[in-house]
Design an enzyme around this catalytic site. Sequence first.
Site, mmCIF file in Angstrom:
data_model
loop_
_atom_site.group_PDB
_atom_site.id
_atom_site.type_symbol
_atom_site.label_atom_id
_atom_site.label_comp_id
_atom_site.label_asym_id
_atom_site.label_seq_id
_atom_site.Cartn_x
_atom_site.Cartn_y
_atom_site.Cartn_z
ATOM 1 C CB CYS A 14 -0.911 -0.032 1.226
ATOM 2 S SG CYS A 14 -2.115 1.294 1.238
ATOM 3 N N PRO A 15 0.599 2.193 -0.877
ATOM 4 C CG PRO A 15 0.499 4.409 -1.740
ATOM 5 C CD PRO A 15 1.327 3.487 -0.844
#
Length: 78
Positions: A14-15
Amino acid sequence: MKADHTLDCVGLYCPMPIVKTAERIKQLKPGEVLEIVADDKGIKQDMPAWCQTTGNQFLGVEEEGGEIKVYVKKKGRG
């Protein structure tokens, strides 16, 4: 599930899977399905939320071993 295109996000966290998906989905035609392969469990919550925000359709998740496959259908015109 059958996909028109596959995006490998294994090893990304993430991200980045969302960032890569956003870049790749721009190249697809409306209605095409993108399979995103990842090993970051966060994608199971992040991708449905991203789809809701962008108007693309979240089709589901498949898990096999440590691999997570999520499916997104690019929104149609209009």
